[in-house]
Design an enzyme around this catalytic site. Structure first.
Site, PDB file in Angstrom:
ATOM      1  CG  ASP A 239     -28.319  94.434  47.776  1.00  8.20           C
ATOM      2  OD1 ASP A 239     -27.615  93.417  47.759  1.00  8.20           O
ATOM      3  OD2 ASP A 239     -28.385  95.233  46.827  1.00  8.20           O
TER       4      ASP A 239
ATOM      5  CD  GLU B 138     -27.389  89.481  46.805  1.00  6.60           C
ATOM      6  OE1 GLU B 138     -28.287  90.327  46.688  1.00  6.60           O
ATOM      7  OE2 GLU B 138     -26.466  89.337  45.998  1.00  6.60           O
TER       8      GLU B 138
ATOM      9  CG  ASP C 265     -28.385  99.393  45.605  1.00  7.83           C
ATOM     10  OD1 ASP C 265     -27.288  98.845  45.690  1.00  7.83           O
ATOM     11  OD2 ASP C 265     -28.658 100.238  44.728  1.00  7.83           O
TER      12      ASP C 265
END
Lengths: 177, 177
Positions: free
Chosen positions: A7, A73, A146
């Protein structure tokens, strides 16, 4: 197969590496967390210094874990333009460093991750954390968010990879495109 | 002093390296172009592959030129969200790779560059290309525009560096903050 979820972020870059306990894609699937954590860079440092530190840490992590696939992501524009730009810069480092190792690098949108992990594309953050905890049989909810996001990205890829492999195989044989 | 200007981009990343003919910041200033060009990555490749190729080429260039300073365009959000994201990813690579060499890494907004090079913060592209050509005594206008932008970034830093050094020195001596 080792899948590393990342992430991206400059202040906090979450990562989580999951093993499915299989040498190849076949066999039983006993998921286990190989590594998880957050790479942080100090806000007091200048941006180029922070990006260089993040890059060095990412490359160290990739060399240590040697993931077969890296799930990152996929970014879209956010309300906060300043944040979005630094997230974009961090994601560039992740994609380049991961690709340079020869790993299969894939991007998933937040909705795809939520759909694959919680069965619902608009699942709230807390539900995602609980689903990640349950699927990986973790004793506690992964924190900060996260880390949960990074593990969810890896879980998403583990769910999608067999389907993607079938589509590639079928495309290659001329059955489907 | 060698200053490398970089106009980040995934499809086309312009660069231009200028020497001011001085070992330090003093002495006469005879500007000369040491290197200029564009790093391109094929649109047919996937984004992670393109970013890894750009990163490798940037690091090769930095190792070859060993610039004292690297001037990179400071990004703001643009109308085209798709382009802005890939420019952000490319700028992340440039900032991290440049910082890792130990070079002084600085960012300038397009307006700052136009002000420093053409004396006018809203100078049009063509005027900028002509000013870059004139200041560097080039036989032809630098093409494509990405190269002119990169050379302009380097010129901007050469114009600003003495002022920045004076400010740093004064701050250090407690005279100004």
């Amino acid at each position: 197969m080792f899948v590393l979820g990342v992430d991206p972020g400059v202040s906090r870059c979450g990562y989580g590496c999951i093993s499915d306990g299989c040498i190849s894609n076949g066999g039983s699937r006993e998921l286990s967390v190989v590594a998880m954590g957050v790479i942080r860079t100090p806000p007091s440092d200048e941006l180029p210094t922070r990006l260089a530190a993040l890059d060095a840490e990412l490359r160290r992590l990739l060399a240590e874990l040697r993931p077969d696939a890296v799930a990152v992501e996929r970014l879209f524009f956010q309300a906060n333009a300043r944040t979005a730009m630094s997230v974009g810069q961090a994601s560039g480092l992740v994609l380049a460093a991961a690709s340079a190792t020869g790993a299969h690098v894939v991007q998933y949108t937040p909705n795809e991750v939520k759909q694959a992990v919680a069965g619902y594309g608009a699942a709230p953050k807390e539900q995602m954390q609980r689903m990640v905890q349950a699927q990986l049989k973790l004793s506690a909810r992964p924190e900060p968010a996260d880390v949960a996001d990074a593990l969810a990205l890896a879980l998403c890829h583990l769910a999608m990879a067999p389907l993607q492999a079938r589509i590639r195989a079928a495309s290659g044989s001329g059955v489907a495109r």
